[in-house]
Design a protein around this motif. Structure first.
Motif, PDB file in Angstrom:
ATOM      1  N   GLU A  60       0.818  -1.201   0.000  1.00  0.00           N
ATOM      2  CA  GLU A  60       0.000   0.000   0.000  1.00  0.00           C
ATOM      3  C   GLU A  60       0.858   1.260   0.000  1.00  0.00           C
ATOM      4  N   GLU A  61       2.050   1.160   0.560  1.00  0.00           N
ATOM      5  CA  GLU A  61       2.974   2.277   0.575  1.00  0.00           C
ATOM      6  C   GLU A  61       4.391   1.734   0.706  1.00  0.00           C
ATOM      7  N   GLY A  62       5.371   2.564   0.431  1.00  0.00           N
ATOM      8  CA  GLY A  62       6.756   2.132   0.534  1.00  0.00           C
ATOM      9  C   GLY A  62       7.669   3.316   0.789  1.00  0.00           C
ATOM     10  N   THR A  63       8.947   3.036   0.897  1.00  0.00           N
ATOM     11  CA  THR A  63       9.956   4.070   1.094  1.00  0.00           C
ATOM     12  C   THR A  63      10.758   4.233  -0.191  1.00  0.00           C
ATOM     13  N   LEU A  64      10.860   5.464  -0.668  1.00  0.00           N
ATOM     14  CA  LEU A  64      11.700   5.723  -1.835  1.00  0.00           C
ATOM     15  C   LEU A  64      13.136   5.818  -1.325  1.00  0.00           C
ATOM     16  N   ALA A  65      13.807   4.678  -1.314  1.00  0.00           N
ATOM     17  CA  ALA A  65      15.100   4.578  -0.644  1.00  0.00           C
ATOM     18  C   ALA A  65      16.184   5.393  -1.337  1.00  0.00           C
ATOM     19  N   LYS A  66      16.225   5.329  -2.673  1.00  0.00           N
ATOM     20  CA  LYS A  66      17.345   5.985  -3.367  1.00  0.00           C
ATOM     21  C   LYS A  66      16.985   6.263  -4.816  1.00  0.00           C
ATOM     22  N   TRP A  67      17.285   7.465  -5.273  1.00  0.00           N
ATOM     23  CA  TRP A  67      17.176   7.787  -6.696  1.00  0.00           C
ATOM     24  C   TRP A  67      18.499   7.447  -7.372  1.00  0.00           C
ATOM     25  N   LEU A  68      18.435   6.752  -8.508  1.00  0.00           N
ATOM     26  CA  LEU A  68      19.627   6.427  -9.285  1.00  0.00           C
ATOM     27  C   LEU A  68      19.766   7.334 -10.497  1.00  0.00           C
ATOM     28  N   VAL A  69      18.829   8.291 -10.631  1.00  0.00           N
ATOM     29  CA  VAL A  69      18.903   9.302 -11.690  1.00  0.00           C
ATOM     30  C   VAL A  69      18.713  10.662 -11.035  1.00  0.00           C
ATOM     31  N   LYS A  70      19.014  11.712 -11.792  1.00  0.00           N
ATOM     32  CA  LYS A  70      18.808  13.061 -11.284  1.00  0.00           C
ATOM     33  C   LYS A  70      18.106  13.888 -12.345  1.00  0.00           C
ATOM     34  N   GLU A  71      17.600  15.039 -11.957  1.00  0.00           N
ATOM     35  CA  GLU A  71      16.902  15.904 -12.897  1.00  0.00           C
ATOM     36  C   GLU A  71      17.837  16.280 -14.040  1.00  0.00           C
ATOM     37  N   GLY A  72      17.322  16.167 -15.260  1.00  0.00           N
ATOM     38  CA  GLY A  72      18.115  16.444 -16.453  1.00  0.00           C
ATOM     39  C   GLY A  72      18.646  15.204 -17.127  1.00  0.00           C
ATOM     40  N   ASP A  73      18.632  14.042 -16.420  1.00  0.00           N
ATOM     41  CA  ASP A  73      19.104  12.798 -17.026  1.00  0.00           C
ATOM     42  C   ASP A  73      18.106  12.295 -18.061  1.00  0.00           C
ATOM     43  N   THR A  74      18.635  11.681 -19.103  1.00  0.00           N
ATOM     44  CA  THR A  74      17.782  11.046 -20.115  1.00  0.00           C
ATOM     45  C   THR A  74      17.661   9.565 -19.805  1.00  0.00           C
ATOM     46  N   VAL A  75      16.435   9.048 -19.847  1.00  0.00           N
ATOM     47  CA  VAL A  75      16.203   7.634 -19.547  1.00  0.00           C
ATOM     48  C   VAL A  75      15.453   6.996 -20.704  1.00  0.00           C
ATOM     49  N   LYS A  76      15.600   5.690 -20.791  1.00  0.00           N
ATOM     50  CA  LYS A  76      14.847   4.918 -21.781  1.00  0.00           C
ATOM     51  C   LYS A  76      14.248   3.707 -21.087  1.00  0.00           C
ATOM     52  N   SER A  77      13.324   3.060 -21.765  1.00  0.00           N
ATOM     53  CA  SER A  77      12.632   1.918 -21.183  1.00  0.00           C
ATOM     54  C   SER A  77      13.629   0.854 -20.730  1.00  0.00           C
ATOM     55  N   GLY A  78      13.467   0.408 -19.488  1.00  0.00           N
ATOM     56  CA  GLY A  78      14.341  -0.621 -18.920  1.00  0.00           C
ATOM     57  C   GLY A  78      15.435  -0.090 -18.038  1.00  0.00           C
ATOM     58  N   ASP A  79      15.685   1.238 -18.089  1.00  0.00           N
ATOM     59  CA  ASP A  79      16.711   1.816 -17.214  1.00  0.00           C
ATOM     60  C   ASP A  79      16.267   1.737 -15.747  1.00  0.00           C
ATOM     61  N   ILE A  80      17.201   1.431 -14.839  1.00  0.00           N
ATOM     62  CA  ILE A  80      16.910   1.412 -13.415  1.00  0.00           C
ATOM     63  C   ILE A  80      16.925   2.845 -12.903  1.00  0.00           C
ATOM     64  N   MET A  81      15.809   3.289 -12.338  1.00  0.00           N
ATOM     65  CA  MET A  81      15.678   4.677 -11.926  1.00  0.00           C
ATOM     66  C   MET A  81      15.778   4.885 -10.427  1.00  0.00           C
ATOM     67  N   ALA A  82      15.281   3.916  -9.648  1.00  0.00           N
ATOM     68  CA  ALA A  82      15.240   4.123  -8.204  1.00  0.00           C
ATOM     69  C   ALA A  82      15.228   2.790  -7.489  1.00  0.00           C
ATOM     70  N   GLU A  83      15.523   2.838  -6.191  1.00  0.00           N
ATOM     71  CA  GLU A  83      15.389   1.680  -5.309  1.00  0.00           C
ATOM     72  C   GLU A  83      14.255   1.978  -4.332  1.00  0.00           C
ATOM     73  N   ILE A  84      13.307   1.057  -4.262  1.00  0.00           N
ATOM     74  CA  ILE A  84      12.122   1.252  -3.427  1.00  0.00           C
ATOM     75  C   ILE A  84      12.077   0.162  -2.369  1.00  0.00           C
ATOM     76  N   GLU A  85      11.940   0.567  -1.121  1.00  0.00           N
ATOM     77  CA  GLU A  85      11.888  -0.374   0.002  1.00  0.00           C
ATOM     78  C   GLU A  85      10.441  -0.707   0.312  1.00  0.00           C
ATOM     79  N   THR A  86      10.093  -1.989   0.154  1.00  0.00           N
ATOM     80  CA  THR A  86       8.772  -2.460   0.542  1.00  0.00           C
ATOM     81  C   THR A  86       8.866  -2.972   1.972  1.00  0.00           C
ATOM     82  N   ASP A  87       7.855  -3.727   2.413  1.00  0.00           N
ATOM     83  CA  ASP A  87       7.877  -4.225   3.784  1.00  0.00           C
ATOM     84  C   ASP A  87       8.884  -5.344   3.984  1.00  0.00           C
ATOM     85  N   LYS A  88       9.376  -5.955   2.906  1.00  0.00           N
ATOM     86  CA  LYS A  88      10.272  -7.099   3.061  1.00  0.00           C
ATOM     87  C   LYS A  88      11.555  -7.020   2.242  1.00  0.00           C
ATOM     88  N   ALA A  89      11.628  -6.129   1.268  1.00  0.00           N
ATOM     89  CA  ALA A  89      12.802  -6.118   0.401  1.00  0.00           C
ATOM     90  C   ALA A  89      12.974  -4.745  -0.221  1.00  0.00           C
TER      91      ALA A  89
END
Length: 443
Positions: free
Chosen positions: A15-44
């Motif tokens: 239902e909710e999670g922690t946005l643990a870490k951004w792996l991109v910053k404003e101004g970065d160009t991304v494409k489909s499949g790029d890893i953008m962030a790490e999200i902490e759920t209740d178990k992983a």
């Protein structure tokens, strides 16, 4: 228009999670499949991949933010040909959907009730009703007190005079938060309430006082995992009637077989642990006593046709239970290799939800810590969990003679709503027999 990146649901129950870490910053160009962030759920902690191409125009939710609701906008992406700076200057949606309705109270037909978290029945009813008709006294007049429909109904229920309040909404409009923080006063005259109606609701309770102590200490913020463990264990102990059954089991034959199997498997770089063999024994026992391979629901008993064993693994910050699926049908070498790989990824926080959610029964082994015997808490919706103690040299009767043997204590915790004591006892008996004569489970 910029593309909205929203908080994903990384598990069926998230239902909710922690946005643990951004792996991109404003101004970065991304494409489909790029890893953008790490999200902490209740178990992983899981990786969040981009599904659209473009430029990161604005990061709405900074890294380290807790309690980000599923579906909340966390970033904006400028599409091809779109000005990223213009997209970044666009008004960003609130990162918390639960509060989105507060700022929109002035729009026609909207009240706070639909957006407020966990409304009470009376609040929900007020939010679903249409606004009062213009025929009612005072409405349509220029001097009318401005208040949302929900705020009016809450004020009426609590006996609060709207005219005495200063609204905090758009244009001085009185909203739900103003009513919640107000003290009951003289209420306008309304029809007499039914005899069984309760007294006017008291003012909202003040937040709990922070923990205080003179003892030197460190206050550590609860992780999502610790909160989930606390919630699920409280649920299990308060709603599931546990019954505990303990047996002493001689381990000498199992240890002898383990040594022989490890010698034969050395060329394949497989080394069996006692726990691997106990996983197999529990799975086979559940197949032989299917009455214990069940889950209880309010109106059904779920009977499983295979034994998927959840195995408790201690990881930094808590506990997780990766699942060995179809453990009754796998060889012990396959169980050992799978368990080693699951435990390794569990400690790195890399398990996928389907690898730790589910299972038909659990096994928890604290023998390596020297714990002689303990009673484990059932992992709902499962119907049982096996707690394994340490193997130790004890006086033990073998073939009618007192000898010294390696013995461990195993305790099964059973959901007594679904599993009768006699069936639980049968499972413990079969488990003991399989461990003491282990060729029967590996044949």
């Amino acid at each position: 228009m910029p593309i909205e990146l929203k908080m994903p649901a990384l598990s069926p129950t998230m239902e909710e999670g922690t946005l643990a870490k951004w792996l991109v910053k404003e101004g970065d160009t991304v494409k489909s499949g790029d890893i953008m962030a790490e999200i902490e759920t209740d178990k992983a902690t899981m990786e969040f991949e981009a599904v659209d191409e473009g430029t990161i125009a604005k990061i709405v939710v900074p890294e380290g933010t807790d309690g980000v609701k599923v579906g909340a906008v966390i970033a904006l992406i400028a599409g091809e040909g779109e000005d990223a700076s213009a997209a970044a200057s666009a008004p960003a949606p609130s990162p918390s959907p639960a509060k989105a309705g507060e700022g929109q109270a002035g729009k026609a037909g909207q009240g706070e009730g639909s957006a407020a978290p966990s409304p009470s029945p009376s609040q929900s009813a007020g939010a679903d009703r249409a606004p009062p008709s213009p025929a009612k006294a005072g409405e349509g007049l220029e001097g009318r007190v401005k208040a949302s429909p929900l705020a009016r109904r809450m004020a009426e229920a609590k006996g609060i005079d709207l005219g005495a309040l200063q609204g905090s909404g758009p244009g001085g409009r009185i909203v739900k938060a103003d009513i919640e923080g107000a003290q009951p006063g003289a209420a306008p005259k309304v029809a007499a309430a039914p005899a069984a109606a309760p007294a006017p609701a008291p003012a909202p309770a003040a937040p709990a006082a922070p923990f205080e102590t003179e003892i030197p200490h460190e206050a550590v913020k609860l992780s999502n995992m610790r909160k989930t463990i606390a919630r699920r264990l409280t649920e299990a102990k308060s709603t599931i009637p546990h019954i505990y059954l303990t047996v002493d089991i001689r381990l000498d034959a199992l240890l002898k077989l383990r040594g022989e199997l490890n010698g034969a498997l050395a060329a394949r770089n497989v080394k069996l642990s006692v726990n691997d063999l106990l996983i197999k024994a529990l799975a086979v026992a559940l197949k032989q006593v299917p009455e214990c391979n069940v889950s209880f629901t309010p109106d059904q008993l779920i009977k499983y046709s295979r034994a998927d064993i959840s195995v408790a693994v201690s990881i930094p910050g808590g506990l997780i239970t990766p699942i060995v699926t179809n453990a009754d049908g796998k060889g012990v070498a396959a169980i050992s290799s799978e368990m080693h790989e699951l435990a390794s990824r569990a400690k790195d926080g890399k398990l996928q939800p389907h690898e730790y959610q589910g299972g038909t029964a659990s096994l928890s082994n604290m023998g390596m810590f020297g714990i002689k015997q303990f009673e484990a808490v059932i992992n709902p919706p499962q119907g049982m969990i096996m707690a394994i103690g340490a193997g130790e040299k004890r006086p033990y009767v073998v073939d009618d003679a007192l000898q010294i043997a390696t013995v461990m204590s195993a305790t099964g915790s059973f959901d007594h709503r679904a599993i009768d004591g006699a069936d639980g006892a049968r499972l413990m008996k079969v488990f003991k027999e399989l461990v003491e004569a282990p060729l029967g489970m590996v044949a």
